[in-house]
Design a protein around this motif. Structure first.
Motif, mmCIF file in Angstrom:
data_model
loop_
_atom_site.group_PDB
_atom_site.id
_atom_site.type_symbol
_atom_site.label_atom_id
_atom_site.label_comp_id
_atom_site.label_asym_id
_atom_site.label_seq_id
_atom_site.Cartn_x
_atom_site.Cartn_y
_atom_site.Cartn_z
ATOM 1 N N ASN A 60 0.817 -1.218 0.000
ATOM 2 C CA ASN A 60 0.000 0.000 0.000
ATOM 3 C C ASN A 60 0.847 1.263 0.000
ATOM 4 O O ASN A 60 0.306 2.370 -0.060
ATOM 5 C CB ASN A 60 -0.931 0.007 1.208
ATOM 6 C CG ASN A 60 -1.970 -1.090 1.136
ATOM 7 O OD1 ASN A 60 -2.595 -1.292 0.099
ATOM 8 N ND2 ASN A 60 -2.155 -1.826 2.230
ATOM 9 N N ASN A 61 2.155 1.127 0.094
ATOM 10 C CA ASN A 61 3.054 2.277 0.140
ATOM 11 C C ASN A 61 4.395 1.882 -0.437
ATOM 12 O O ASN A 61 4.681 0.695 -0.619
ATOM 13 C CB ASN A 61 3.214 2.769 1.592
ATOM 14 C CG ASN A 61 3.583 1.627 2.529
ATOM 15 O OD1 ASN A 61 4.641 1.035 2.417
ATOM 16 N ND2 ASN A 61 2.691 1.311 3.469
ATOM 17 N N THR A 62 5.203 2.889 -0.707
ATOM 18 C CA THR A 62 6.563 2.624 -1.174
ATOM 19 C C THR A 62 7.485 3.719 -0.695
ATOM 20 O O THR A 62 7.094 4.892 -0.593
ATOM 21 C CB THR A 62 6.636 2.521 -2.705
ATOM 22 O OG1 THR A 62 8.001 2.288 -3.097
ATOM 23 C CG2 THR A 62 6.148 3.798 -3.376
ATOM 24 N N GLU A 63 8.719 3.348 -0.398
ATOM 25 C CA GLU A 63 9.759 4.307 -0.032
ATOM 26 C C GLU A 63 10.510 4.803 -1.267
ATOM 27 O O GLU A 63 11.414 5.616 -1.158
ATOM 28 C CB GLU A 63 10.736 3.675 0.966
ATOM 29 C CG GLU A 63 11.482 2.459 0.478
ATOM 30 C CD GLU A 63 10.632 1.192 0.485
ATOM 31 O OE1 GLU A 63 11.107 0.171 -0.058
ATOM 32 O OE2 GLU A 63 9.489 1.214 1.014
ATOM 33 N N ARG A 64 10.087 4.334 -2.436
ATOM 34 C CA ARG A 64 10.743 4.711 -3.690
ATOM 35 C C ARG A 64 9.692 5.268 -4.666
ATOM 36 O O ARG A 64 9.407 4.656 -5.705
ATOM 37 C CB ARG A 64 11.458 3.494 -4.276
ATOM 38 C CG ARG A 64 12.608 2.993 -3.395
ATOM 39 C CD ARG A 64 13.073 1.610 -3.838
ATOM 40 N NE ARG A 64 14.311 1.216 -3.185
ATOM 41 C CZ ARG A 64 14.369 0.579 -2.016
ATOM 42 N NH1 ARG A 64 13.260 0.274 -1.367
ATOM 43 N NH2 ARG A 64 15.542 0.250 -1.499
ATOM 44 N N PRO A 65 9.082 6.408 -4.352
ATOM 45 C CA PRO A 65 7.990 6.934 -5.187
ATOM 46 C C PRO A 65 8.414 7.284 -6.602
ATOM 47 O O PRO A 65 7.573 7.300 -7.515
ATOM 48 C CB PRO A 65 7.525 8.182 -4.415
ATOM 49 C CG PRO A 65 8.689 8.565 -3.559
ATOM 50 C CD PRO A 65 9.364 7.285 -3.194
#
Length: 372
Positions: A303-308
């Motif tokens: 649901n998220n990423t640290e690499r947008p």
């Protein structure tokens, strides 16, 4: 200049390999950098770490702390106790850590308690998800880091918002991409076949899953796997299984003639599969960077990423774990309707050179000032 370089888990080796090569190149000039490579032993399976040294041209570690196994707390404690002894016996000017694994955080804390500077390669990335152990590791490491080497403008902005002075943030690019580009022509066919038929380019999917949020709950894991099988048409799915996931799969009896389980692959073999695949389905962050550079469609089951940047300009999309959303995106992959991506700024294979040049400038200046 004396540097201790820390590596402990599979993603670390891809990030330190070009840094070590950049140090070697610098030492052919009038610069002299000595380094010790410390393997914490966080990944102690040869398939998860050992083969990387040979394939990526990394020298044998000066020491292996052999601190693998156990719970998060047990592993963190073991690494800290053993790394403290290493630093007391071989004190460097700088400890260089990479990424966001347990070793990154544990060795950073240990170094700072001994008043040794810490530099963090791949600093500043954030998912905002505190249920991820990696997010805790990033936040703790960056709270005590002296110099921050970043991969993107997003990371720079995260650090600035947290109060890091701009002169300690160094935007250099991505050392994982250095390794990818320097080995691109060396990728090796693992010669995997499905039901006796050899794989052809663009005719199969690659799947990797290992995060506890996806594989620990039996019902959710089965739902995810069924959505993947439903959404990938008639294409085979190659699933190199993480040791942790392999144990979980034994009791689930998930079977399909298109689903091919494989042993963990070497770096060169895995990236051969990715490069020639129709698309990648993953919950790993690092793979989304590699697929972006190779132009391979990538679907992230988070649901998220640290690499947008892999989403905004790369080939990655977030699907979460909603089966319908997973199938929607997979249908686009199957039908060849995926977006085209481009390489983020400075992901050009020269990040490690920038890191070493910056370190020499920073610490030679500091050394000169100390003599005044």
């Amino acid at each position: 200049m004396e540097i201790t370089i820390v590596a402990g888990a599979r993603p670390n080796f891809m990030k330190v390999a070009p840094i070590i090569k950049a140090i070697t190149r610098a030492n052919h000039t009038d610069k002299l950098i000595s380094f010790r490579l410390v393997h914490t032993g966080q990944h102690f399976d040869n398939k998860m770490s050992g083969s990387f040294f040979e394939e990526l041209g990394i020298p044998e570690p000066d020491t292996n702390l052999e601190a693998g196994g156990g719970t998060q707390a047990e592993q963190t404690a073991a690494i800290m106790v053993r790394f403290e002894k290493e630093l007391l016996e071989n004190r460097p000017q700088v400890v260089l850590v990479v990424g966001d694994v347990t070793s990154t955080m544990a060795c950073s804390i240990t170094a700072k308690k001994l008043n040794i500077d810490v530099v963090h390669v791949e600093a500043g990335i954030r998912s905002g998800d505190l249920t991820m152990p990696e997010e805790i590791n990033r936040m703790v490491t960056d709270s005590i880091t002296d110099h921050f080497f970043t991969t993107s403008s997003h990371a720079n902005e995260n650090l600035l918002r947290s109060g890091v002075p701009v002169n300690r943030i160094h935007f250099v690019g991505n050392t994982m991409i250095d390794t990818l580009l320097s080995n691109y022509d060396r990728f090796k066919n693992p010669e995997i076949s499905v039901n006796g038929v050899d794989l052809k380019a663009n005719s199969y999917f690659v799947l990797t899953l290992h995060r506890p949020s996806n594989v620990d709950q039996e019902s959710q894991f089965i739902e995810i796997m069924n959505a993947i099988l439903d959404g990938t048409g008639n294409f085979p799915i190659i699933f190199p299984v993480h040791p942790r996931t392999a144990k979980l799969l034994e009791g689930l009896h998930i079977k399909d003639p298109r689903l091919c389980f494989a042993e963990p692959l070497s770096y060169l073999e895995f990236n051969y599969l990715v490069k020639n695949s129709r698309g990648v389905i993953t919950d790993s962050g690092g793979i989304t960077e590699e697929t972006t550079i190779m132009g391979v469609p990538c679907l992230t089951l988070r649901n998220n990423t640290e690499r947008p940047e892999t989403i905004t300009i790369g080939t990655n999309e977030l699907a979460g774990t909603d089966p319908e959303k997973i199938k929607f995106y997979l249908n686009k992959m199957v039908n060849g309707e995926w977006k085209k991506g481009i390489a983020p700024p400075l992901w050009d294979g020269k990040a490690a050179e920038r890191i070493i040049a910056s370190l020499l400038e920073i610490y030679e200046k500091e050394l000169s000032l100390s003599y005044l």
